[in-house]
Every structure is written in C-alpha cells, then in structure tokens.
Design a protein around this motif. Structure first.
Motif, mmCIF file in Angstrom:
data_model
loop_
_atom_site.group_PDB
_atom_site.id
_atom_site.type_symbol
_atom_site.label_atom_id
_atom_site.label_comp_id
_atom_site.label_asym_id
_atom_site.label_seq_id
_atom_site.Cartn_x
_atom_site.Cartn_y
_atom_site.Cartn_z
ATOM 1 N N GLN A 1 -19.306 32.022 -55.041
ATOM 2 C CA GLN A 1 -19.355 31.109 -53.904
ATOM 3 C C GLN A 1 -18.952 29.704 -54.369
ATOM 4 O O GLN A 1 -19.512 29.176 -55.318
ATOM 5 C CB GLN A 1 -20.766 31.083 -53.313
ATOM 6 C CG GLN A 1 -20.955 30.099 -52.193
ATOM 7 C CD GLN A 1 -20.287 30.539 -50.889
ATOM 8 O OE1 GLN A 1 -19.482 31.467 -50.876
ATOM 9 N NE2 GLN A 1 -20.597 29.870 -49.800
ATOM 10 N N VAL A 2 -18.018 29.117 -53.673
ATOM 11 C CA VAL A 2 -17.558 27.779 -54.017
ATOM 12 C C VAL A 2 -18.604 26.761 -53.564
ATOM 13 O O VAL A 2 -19.089 26.816 -52.429
ATOM 14 C CB VAL A 2 -16.214 27.477 -53.330
ATOM 15 C CG1 VAL A 2 -15.757 26.070 -53.685
ATOM 16 C CG2 VAL A 2 -15.161 28.506 -53.733
ATOM 17 N N GLY A 26 -17.871 27.477 -58.954
ATOM 18 C CA GLY A 26 -17.428 28.678 -58.258
ATOM 19 C C GLY A 26 -15.930 28.717 -58.022
ATOM 20 O O GLY A 26 -15.431 29.676 -57.423
ATOM 21 N N ALA A 27 -15.227 27.685 -58.438
ATOM 22 C CA ALA A 27 -13.771 27.640 -58.314
ATOM 23 C C ALA A 27 -13.249 26.624 -59.317
ATOM 24 O O ALA A 27 -13.956 25.688 -59.694
ATOM 25 C CB ALA A 27 -13.340 27.245 -56.905
ATOM 26 N N SER A 28 -12.026 26.828 -59.722
ATOM 27 C CA SER A 28 -11.398 25.888 -60.643
ATOM 28 C C SER A 28 -10.572 24.875 -59.849
ATOM 29 O O SER A 28 -9.813 25.255 -58.947
ATOM 30 C CB SER A 28 -10.480 26.625 -61.625
ATOM 31 O OG SER A 28 -9.717 25.696 -62.363
ATOM 32 N N ILE A 29 -10.721 23.595 -60.197
ATOM 33 C CA ILE A 29 -9.905 22.601 -59.494
ATOM 34 C C ILE A 29 -8.452 22.684 -59.944
ATOM 35 O O ILE A 29 -7.584 22.025 -59.367
ATOM 36 C CB ILE A 29 -10.449 21.165 -59.681
ATOM 37 C CG1 ILE A 29 -10.416 20.739 -61.150
ATOM 38 C CG2 ILE A 29 -11.834 21.027 -59.085
ATOM 39 C CD1 ILE A 29 -10.705 19.254 -61.336
ATOM 40 N N SER A 30 -8.191 23.521 -60.914
ATOM 41 C CA SER A 30 -6.817 23.759 -61.349
ATOM 42 C C SER A 30 -6.169 24.897 -60.558
ATOM 43 O O SER A 30 -5.021 25.260 -60.817
ATOM 44 C CB SER A 30 -6.785 24.097 -62.853
ATOM 45 O OG SER A 30 -7.356 23.046 -63.607
ATOM 46 N N PHE A 109 -9.937 22.456 -44.220
ATOM 47 C CA PHE A 109 -11.078 22.218 -45.118
ATOM 48 C C PHE A 109 -12.096 23.350 -44.999
ATOM 49 O O PHE A 109 -12.820 23.441 -44.010
ATOM 50 C CB PHE A 109 -11.709 20.865 -44.796
ATOM 51 C CG PHE A 109 -10.698 19.752 -44.750
ATOM 52 C CD1 PHE A 109 -10.520 18.995 -43.606
ATOM 53 C CD2 PHE A 109 -9.905 19.481 -45.854
ATOM 54 C CE1 PHE A 109 -9.568 17.973 -43.560
ATOM 55 C CE2 PHE A 109 -8.952 18.465 -45.824
ATOM 56 C CZ PHE A 109 -8.792 17.717 -44.671
ATOM 57 N N ASP A 110 -12.149 24.204 -46.023
ATOM 58 C CA ASP A 110 -12.972 25.399 -45.906
ATOM 59 C C ASP A 110 -14.304 25.326 -46.645
ATOM 60 O O ASP A 110 -15.228 26.076 -46.317
ATOM 61 C CB ASP A 110 -12.182 26.652 -46.309
ATOM 62 C CG ASP A 110 -11.636 26.604 -47.731
ATOM 63 O OD1 ASP A 110 -11.014 27.600 -48.149
ATOM 64 O OD2 ASP A 110 -11.824 25.575 -48.416
ATOM 65 N N TYR A 111 -14.434 24.478 -47.623
ATOM 66 C CA TYR A 111 -15.712 24.279 -48.306
ATOM 67 C C TYR A 111 -15.982 22.781 -48.390
ATOM 68 O O TYR A 111 -15.075 21.999 -48.695
ATOM 69 C CB TYR A 111 -15.698 24.887 -49.718
ATOM 70 C CG TYR A 111 -15.688 26.395 -49.730
ATOM 71 C CD1 TYR A 111 -14.496 27.099 -49.861
ATOM 72 C CD2 TYR A 111 -16.868 27.122 -49.585
ATOM 73 C CE1 TYR A 111 -14.464 28.478 -49.855
ATOM 74 C CE2 TYR A 111 -16.851 28.507 -49.580
ATOM 75 C CZ TYR A 111 -15.642 29.172 -49.713
ATOM 76 O OH TYR A 111 -15.632 30.545 -49.696
ATOM 77 N N TRP A 112 -17.247 22.418 -48.121
ATOM 78 C CA TRP A 112 -17.648 21.018 -48.088
ATOM 79 C C TRP A 112 -18.885 20.813 -48.952
ATOM 80 O O TRP A 112 -19.743 21.693 -49.047
ATOM 81 C CB TRP A 112 -18.010 20.607 -46.652
ATOM 82 C CG TRP A 112 -16.910 20.656 -45.649
ATOM 83 C CD1 TRP A 112 -16.271 21.775 -45.182
ATOM 84 C CD2 TRP A 112 -16.340 19.550 -44.957
ATOM 85 N NE1 TRP A 112 -15.328 21.420 -44.244
ATOM 86 C CE2 TRP A 112 -15.354 20.064 -44.074
ATOM 87 C CE3 TRP A 112 -16.569 18.165 -44.962
ATOM 88 C CZ2 TRP A 112 -14.591 19.244 -43.230
ATOM 89 C CZ3 TRP A 112 -15.821 17.347 -44.129
ATOM 90 C CH2 TRP A 112 -14.848 17.890 -43.274
ATOM 91 N N GLY A 113 -18.978 19.610 -49.539
ATOM 92 C CA GLY A 113 -20.221 19.220 -50.156
ATOM 93 C C GLY A 113 -21.234 18.836 -49.089
ATOM 94 O O GLY A 113 -20.893 18.758 -47.900
ATOM 95 N N GLN A 114 -22.460 18.591 -49.498
ATOM 96 C CA GLN A 114 -23.513 18.221 -48.552
ATOM 97 C C GLN A 114 -23.373 16.794 -48.052
ATOM 98 O O GLN A 114 -23.959 16.431 -47.028
ATOM 99 C CB GLN A 114 -24.887 18.406 -49.191
ATOM 100 C CG GLN A 114 -25.336 19.851 -49.243
ATOM 101 C CD GLN A 114 -25.434 20.473 -47.862
ATOM 102 O OE1 GLN A 114 -26.101 19.951 -46.967
ATOM 103 N NE2 GLN A 114 -24.761 21.606 -47.658
#
Lengths: 122, 113
Positions: A1-2, A26-30, A109-114
């Motif tokens: 999970q990202v 949960g994901a690479s920024i690369s 935008f599919d994943y967001w910080g809080q």
C-alpha cells in the motif's frame, strides 16, 4: 500500500520560507509516477502547487512559480517543497500526492498524505 | 487556465435518495486523439485528504462502491450517488487533468436531509 507522510514546521513567519518534506513508503519515487504538492486554505478549495519526476523535471503552478521549488531525494525516497516569501495567504493544509501517469497526463492524484497545516504568522 | 465550476455549492438529500452534482469546465477537456475526458471526482471527508473516486469522467477507482457513477463529456459532467448512505457525507470536487495547471472545482457539500 502506497503511503505518503508530510512533515515540517507548522508555523512560519511572514516573509520566511516554508519547507516541507513528503516521505513515501510502499512505492519508489523513482518509479513511473509524478510526485505532487497540493494545498487547501482553511475552509476553501484545492490548489495545485507543482510536481516532480525522478528525472528531476518539475512543473509549477504559474501563480506560484516565482516562489516555489520542488526537489527530491531518491536515496531517502522523499520529496520536498520550498515556498519563499510567504504571507498569511499561504496559510493552508499542504498535501503531498502521487500523480498517476496515465495517457497524456500525470495530473491524476491517486494517493495522498494526511496533510499538514502550516500557519503563516508572527 | 481552465476553470472548473460546480453546482450546487451544497445539497441535502435523504438517506437512500439520489444525489447529483454538476461540474462544468471553461473549455472542453475531451482529448480528441483518444476520445477520453480528463475529468476526475474526489471525495473529501472532514479532517481527511481527498480520495479519488472516478477518473476518465466515468471509471470508478478500485474499491469505490458502484452507487457512485460519473457521466458527461466535453465540458459538462455529473457525479451521481444513486442511494445516499450516511458515510457519503463529504465535500466532492471535480478536477481536470487535461492540462497544467490542473484545476479543481470549488466543491459541493453533501449532507443528510
């Protein structure tokens, strides 16, 4: 999970520089995605600030471009926002988000910080 | 820049009833090369970040209940909640991802009547 998590000072003095970091897990920024900053003044709507790709390519909202720098640290899997010469109008919740790369766009935008509330005040 | 305008600003709907939100863009966001509308819908609950619900104007994101549906093309779009549930109370935003800068509508607040 990202997952994305913003961090940084919650209070910045007028004319100072706002600096925030977004740690990604949960994901690479690369990977083949873009990494974005979006803000939301209290009780208001959403404003896109800008984005960065792992190549170092950046795009900024023209309304903020003269004051914004987005950078990334691939070794730490995080990216950062710097906003210079802040005023009370920059008080907002700042979100980092992942821009999913889709056909001809990176601005979904599919994943967001809080989110983190940054107040500009002396 | 493309401007997104939503209507209404707020609406109150009874549980189990239909809720409809409209979104208009200041220019077409239909890409003729692939016939796709670059329009997304997000849901934002108090104290939470926006959540992606729908993209390509009508494609539900994975895990989104099928009571949420999107329609429209060109510059006029609609989000419909077919049977409002208590957990759907939120502010809903449309967003164009056709061009930079991406733009959001001003939001529509959905409440229970």
């Amino acid at each position: 999970q990202v997952q994305l998590q913003e961090s940084g000072p919650g209070l910045v003095e007028p004319s100072g520089t706002l600096s925030l970091t977004c740690a990604v897990s949960g994901a690479s920024i690369s990977s083949n995605n873009w990494w974005d900053w979006v803000r939301q003044p209290p009780g208001e709507g959403l404003q896109w600030i800008g984005e960065i790709y792992h190549s170092g390519t950046t795009y900024y909202n023209p309304s903020l471009k003269s004051r914004v720098t987005i950078s990334m640290d691939e070794s730490k899997n995080q990216f950062s926002l710097r906003l210079r010469s802040v005023t009370a109008a920059d008080t907002a919740v700042y979100y980092c988000a992942r821009g999913r790369l889709v056909d001809r766009s990176s601005l979904l935008f599919d994943y967001w910080g809080q989110g983190i509330l940054v107040t500009v005040s002396s | 820049d493309i401007v997104m305008t939503q209507s209404p600003d707020s609406l109150a709907v009874s549980l189990g009833e239909r809720a409809t939100i409209n979104c208009k863009s200041s220019q077409s966001i239909l890409h003729t090369s692939n016939n796709k509308n670059y329009l997304a819908w997000y849901q934002q609950k108090p104290g939470q970040p926006p959540k992606l619900l729908i993209y390509w104007a009508s494609t539900r994101e994975s895990g989104v209940p099928d009571r949420f549906s999107g329609s429209g093309s060109g510059a006029d779009f609609t989000l419909t909640i077919s049977s409002l549930q208590a957990e759907d109370v939120a502010v809903y935003y449309c967003q164009q991802y056709y061009t930079t800068p991406p733009a959001f509508g001003q939001g529509t607040k959905v409440e229970i009547k």
